[in-house]
Design a protein around this motif. Sequence first.
Motif, PDB file in Angstrom:
ATOM      1  N   PRO A  30       0.836  -1.204   0.000  1.00  0.00           N
ATOM      2  CA  PRO A  30       0.000   0.000   0.000  1.00  0.00           C
ATOM      3  C   PRO A  30       0.868   1.251   0.000  1.00  0.00           C
ATOM      4  CG  PRO A  30       0.016  -1.046   2.167  1.00  0.00           C
ATOM      5  CD  PRO A  30       0.704  -2.000   1.243  1.00  0.00           C
ATOM      6  N   PRO A  31       0.344   2.369  -0.491  1.00  0.00           N
ATOM      7  CA  PRO A  31       1.150   3.588  -0.600  1.00  0.00           C
ATOM      8  C   PRO A  31       1.760   4.043   0.718  1.00  0.00           C
ATOM      9  CG  PRO A  31      -0.910   3.834  -1.782  1.00  0.00           C
ATOM     10  CD  PRO A  31      -1.012   2.543  -1.050  1.00  0.00           C
ATOM     11  N   GLU A  32       1.047   3.855   1.835  1.00  0.00           N
ATOM     12  CA  GLU A  32       1.582   4.310   3.116  1.00  0.00           C
ATOM     13  C   GLU A  32       2.788   3.494   3.569  1.00  0.00           C
ATOM     14  OE1 GLU A  32      -2.094   1.713   4.029  1.00  0.00           O
ATOM     15  OE2 GLU A  32      -1.415   3.169   2.510  1.00  0.00           O
ATOM     16  N   VAL A  33       2.992   2.327   2.965  1.00  0.00           N
ATOM     17  CA  VAL A  33       4.174   1.516   3.230  1.00  0.00           C
ATOM     18  C   VAL A  33       5.228   1.755   2.151  1.00  0.00           C
ATOM     19  CG1 VAL A  33       5.078  -0.845   3.435  1.00  0.00           C
ATOM     20  CG2 VAL A  33       2.866  -0.253   4.452  1.00  0.00           C
ATOM     21  N   LEU A  37       6.462   9.069   2.653  1.00  0.00           N
ATOM     22  CA  LEU A  37       6.688  10.513   2.661  1.00  0.00           C
ATOM     23  C   LEU A  37       6.129  11.209   1.424  1.00  0.00           C
ATOM     24  CD1 LEU A  37      10.345  10.583   4.071  1.00  0.00           C
ATOM     25  CD2 LEU A  37       8.183  10.893   5.316  1.00  0.00           C
ATOM     26  N   ALA A  38       5.580  10.453   0.486  1.00  0.00           N
ATOM     27  CA  ALA A  38       5.067  11.055  -0.749  1.00  0.00           C
ATOM     28  C   ALA A  38       4.023  12.140  -0.510  1.00  0.00           C
ATOM     29  CB  ALA A  38       4.509   9.963  -1.663  1.00  0.00           C
ATOM     30  N   PRO A 223      16.855  13.695  -9.348  1.00  0.00           N
ATOM     31  CA  PRO A 223      17.091  15.094  -9.732  1.00  0.00           C
ATOM     32  C   PRO A 223      16.781  16.094  -8.629  1.00  0.00           C
ATOM     33  CG  PRO A 223      15.100  14.244 -10.776  1.00  0.00           C
ATOM     34  CD  PRO A 223      15.779  13.076 -10.139  1.00  0.00           C
ATOM     35  N   THR A 224      15.864  15.737  -7.708  1.00  0.00           N
ATOM     36  CA  THR A 224      15.483  16.657  -6.638  1.00  0.00           C
ATOM     37  C   THR A 224      15.420  15.910  -5.307  1.00  0.00           C
ATOM     38  OG1 THR A 224      13.103  16.265  -6.867  1.00  0.00           O
ATOM     39  CG2 THR A 224      14.087  18.007  -8.248  1.00  0.00           C
ATOM     40  N   LEU A 225      15.488  16.660  -4.231  1.00  0.00           N
ATOM     41  CA  LEU A 225      15.339  16.071  -2.910  1.00  0.00           C
ATOM     42  C   LEU A 225      13.955  15.449  -2.761  1.00  0.00           C
ATOM     43  CD1 LEU A 225      16.417  15.597  -0.040  1.00  0.00           C
ATOM     44  CD2 LEU A 225      15.581  17.889   0.559  1.00  0.00           C
ATOM     45  N   GLU A 226      12.932  16.109  -3.274  1.00  0.00           N
ATOM     46  CA  GLU A 226      11.580  15.567  -3.181  1.00  0.00           C
ATOM     47  C   GLU A 226      11.491  14.207  -3.858  1.00  0.00           C
ATOM     48  OE1 GLU A 226       7.042  16.403  -4.833  1.00  0.00           O
ATOM     49  OE2 GLU A 226       8.535  18.015  -4.900  1.00  0.00           O
TER      50      GLU A 226
END
Length: 355
Positions: A30-33, A37-38, A223-226
């Motif tokens: 699942p996304p939360e796993v 941090l998304a 490319p980015t920290l995010e």
Amino acid sequence: MADDRSAAIEPPLDEKLDDDEPVRLTPDLPPEVASPLAPFAGTRPPSPAWFDAAIANAPERRMVTVEGARIELLAWGEVGRPGLIFVHGNSAHADWWSFIAPFLADAYRVAAISLSGMGDSDWRETYTFETFASEIWACAQAAGLYEAPVRPVYIGHSFGGSQVFYSAARHPARMRAALLLDTGFGGPPTREQEESWRREAERSGDARWRGPPNRTRPNRVYPTLEAALVRFRFMPPQVPGNLFIADYIARRSLKRAPMPDGSGEGWTWKFDPFLWSKLDRSAMSALVPSGGPPIAQMFGDRSAIMRRREAGEMMAFVPPGVPSIAIPDSEHHIMVDQPLALVAALRSLLAVWPA
């Protein structure tokens, strides 16, 4: 274990399985796993006052040269107090303890290290348990832990617990006691084991985490920290108990690096991606402890690692009868799930143990 930074929400599954190793996990996380941090899109999650105060208590930072490699050392508290040295899990770093150690520094001289191949420490051509033991010992000396009336207590989480246990068995005179935090003593699986587990998982629907697979590619540069933070997750996979801690750990797991296409600088993970394939584990697999310092253990009451050990899937070196403390409502990463409960348990145990 520490964090596996391989997950992504996009691109599609068949692309991401080949995109960023190691992946060999159930594909329907699942996304939360898979990417906790998304939702924050590179911003910091809100954090409570206790956490902000703890990380504001900045450690002394230095590098200690051990067998030709610079090893990262953090320290808190006054020299001369009883010593504690913390050792992190796989692919992690010393700052996993930066929000735990300040709560102990009023009574102890506390140190934390980044083992070679992880954190800001140098990488090696080969890694051994004996070399890791030398790194811990050298850093404990450099931090002044042996200037106290008693020898220090060694404390290790997961992979770090295996290193602490090795030191306790091979070099018992270096420590007063050894405390293992959710340590299962399992190494990475062989390719034959992985293939066997994959077939069994397909047959039975059992997609349990089986340990960190060997890497075959360098760490990716984002490319980015995010973009890098989106790829952060834990292994074994779990929902982080506190996302502000996951974010803190993730940011300190990254460093700047040139983009492969020459377009400038991006971000990549600090750990050596080939550490497992470079690690000689023969000394640990042949270890038969006898005597040595007192040993205790703490574990998450919902830990996948401990469930595997209890089921007999991992080498259970710890003798029966050692003090064992379960941290409620916690999985493998106790300091992320229940940091204050871990602090309270450490304070309580160390007040009466070792006798």
